[in-house]
Every structure is written in C-alpha cells, then in structure tokens.
Design a protein around this motif. Sequence first.
Motif, PDB file in Angstrom:
ATOM      1  N   THR A  28       0.834  -1.197   0.000  1.00 17.43           N
ATOM      2  CA  THR A  28       0.000   0.000   0.000  1.00 17.43           C
ATOM      3  C   THR A  28       0.869   1.247   0.000  1.00 17.43           C
ATOM      4  O   THR A  28       1.855   1.331   0.733  1.00 17.43           O
ATOM      5  N   LEU A  29       0.503   2.218  -0.814  1.00 16.50           N
ATOM      6  CA  LEU A  29       1.090   3.552  -0.761  1.00 16.50           C
ATOM      7  C   LEU A  29       0.135   4.441   0.028  1.00 16.50           C
ATOM      8  O   LEU A  29      -1.052   4.522  -0.293  1.00 16.50           O
ATOM      9  N   ALA A  66       2.465  13.143   6.333  1.00 19.20           N
ATOM     10  CA  ALA A  66       3.140  11.845   6.408  1.00 19.20           C
ATOM     11  C   ALA A  66       2.856  11.070   5.124  1.00 19.20           C
ATOM     12  O   ALA A  66       1.801  11.229   4.511  1.00 19.20           O
ATOM     13  N   ALA A  67       3.804  10.223   4.724  1.00 20.68           N
ATOM     14  CA  ALA A  67       3.620   9.362   3.552  1.00 20.68           C
ATOM     15  C   ALA A  67       4.510   8.140   3.720  1.00 20.68           C
ATOM     16  O   ALA A  67       5.570   8.212   4.362  1.00 20.68           O
ATOM     17  N   GLY A  68       4.077   7.005   3.170  1.00 21.14           N
ATOM     18  CA  GLY A  68       4.881   5.809   3.343  1.00 21.14           C
ATOM     19  C   GLY A  68       4.428   4.633   2.496  1.00 21.14           C
ATOM     20  O   GLY A  68       3.541   4.751   1.644  1.00 21.14           O
ATOM     21  N   VAL A  69       5.075   3.511   2.769  1.00 17.48           N
ATOM     22  CA  VAL A  69       4.793   2.242   2.099  1.00 17.48           C
ATOM     23  C   VAL A  69       4.479   1.208   3.171  1.00 17.48           C
ATOM     24  O   VAL A  69       5.183   1.120   4.189  1.00 17.48           O
ATOM     25  N   VAL A  70       3.416   0.422   2.948  1.00 16.47           N
ATOM     26  CA  VAL A  70       2.951  -0.556   3.928  1.00 16.47           C
ATOM     27  C   VAL A  70       2.852  -1.923   3.255  1.00 16.47           C
ATOM     28  O   VAL A  70       2.298  -2.051   2.161  1.00 16.47           O
ATOM     29  N   VAL A  71       3.384  -2.942   3.921  1.00 19.61           N
ATOM     30  CA  VAL A  71       3.232  -4.329   3.470  1.00 19.61           C
ATOM     31  C   VAL A  71       2.426  -5.074   4.526  1.00 19.61           C
ATOM     32  O   VAL A  71       2.774  -5.056   5.709  1.00 19.61           O
ATOM     33  N   PHE A 238      -3.916   0.267  -2.370  1.00 15.39           N
ATOM     34  CA  PHE A 238      -3.178  -0.979  -2.218  1.00 15.39           C
ATOM     35  C   PHE A 238      -3.374  -1.899  -3.424  1.00 15.39           C
ATOM     36  O   PHE A 238      -4.336  -1.770  -4.182  1.00 15.39           O
ATOM     37  N   TYR A 239      -2.425  -2.836  -3.512  1.00 18.63           N
ATOM     38  CA  TYR A 239      -2.468  -3.838  -4.592  1.00 18.63           C
ATOM     39  C   TYR A 239      -2.133  -5.185  -3.986  1.00 18.63           C
ATOM     40  O   TYR A 239      -1.173  -5.304  -3.192  1.00 18.63           O
TER      41      TYR A 239
END
Length: 243
Positions: A28-29, A66-71, A238-239
Amino acid sequence: MKRLSALLPSTLLLLLPWMPAAGQTTITLTAGVNRAWMESQDMLLDFLAIVVPADESTISSIDRLAAGVVVTRQGDLWGVQFRGEYSQHGARWDFYRSDPTYGIVWMANGILETDYLGLAALGRVRVPLPLREEVSIFALAGPALNREASCRMSEEGFNVDGVPSYGVRGPCDDRRSLATYRSNVDLGVSFGAEGELRGWKGFGLSAGAFYTFGLLDISGDFRGTVRQRAHSVRLGLFYTIFG
C-alpha cells in the motif's frame, strides 16, 4: 541508541513465524496528516532556547504530513503489517509574562518541527462485522521506531501591544541546549483502526485512523521531559501481490 535502533528489527524477526501461512499479501502507498503535539513537565524556555522572559506557557498541536509504504500479510482473522514512513511531528508553545497591574506584558511563540524516517510492526485483527464481502475493518497495535531526518525551530516575539517585535527560524542545531540535549531517536506505540475496500483486479482503497504516543524523553539529558504524541489519518491505494 544502538540498542533502541535494533529493537524494531528484532521485533520484526519475532513476528515472522507468526505470520499467517494462508492469506493475502498487499502493498500500500499511503499519505495523510498528523495532528502532533508534545507533553512536557517543564516550561522549556531553556531547552527551546527562547529568548524572552516568561512565567507561563501553553502547548498546542500543529498539523503536518506523512507518507509511506505498507506491506500487510492478512489471514482470515489476524495478520501482520510492516510500515515504512516519512512522518512529520512537532508542537507549538506560547509563552507569556504577566503583571498584576498591566496584564500580559510580553508574549512569544515557538514552533518545533521534527521530521522522522520510521518503521512500525503492527499486529492486525479483523473485526467481525456484518459488512459487504469487499469491505473489511481491522484493529491494529504495535511498536514504532523513528529516527530524526530534520529539525527546525521558529520563534516570534510580540511587544505589549501585540505587534511582532522579532522573528527567527532555523535548524535546531543552531539553538544551544536544543542542539545539545535532544534525542534523534523516538520509540513509541501506535494503535488504531483501518478499513479496506477491495476493488478491481487486485487494487483497493484503505483508510485508517491512529494514535501514537512516544515512550522516550526526546529532550535527552535535559532537566525536563518531552514526549511526542500524534493523532493521524491515512489514506492508501493498495495492490494484492499474493493471495
């Protein structure tokens, strides 16, 4: 600090055996807003290097990004989420000096802006609600470790009539005790709720609300204590990469 920096990676390794064997993995971005403030037990004139005399102060929140990448690996009931994020925090202080006869005779404000690169490992539990099949709600909680990327301090003073008398802004490293004592590592706990709407061909949307409270005194060896707090809202795209 080395022990603290190793804490979250160790937590991630401990969580790996408990990740659901069957489930879905998404990436997810995210982007969102932090309503950030700090709790302290001292007026902090010396720590922030505020130059005006004062005998009262108040602390208020500031809104930052805030910004980020989530797994995320999610099974039928529970899952694990790993977050990497650039997150902005800080607080605003208003300082006053009053006189019994004339009221407020001096006022100044200071805004501390701290930017962090952080990692978080959150447990994730599906909330069993009677929703449509493509909609899910989750509760999350876990540790978060942040390391300072930048720090800025602005200060503005006013005369007795409320007219600005001076203003300065610059890096925290230029402000004496703030530069000397502050910690560049913050360890905290984050918890909240997140919703997902699954869409077309593995894509979907997410929205979450979180509360994060810092456990460490970021004023370091200074005589007061300063701990960070933040309410956060995140939106994401998300993908599904597995599952």
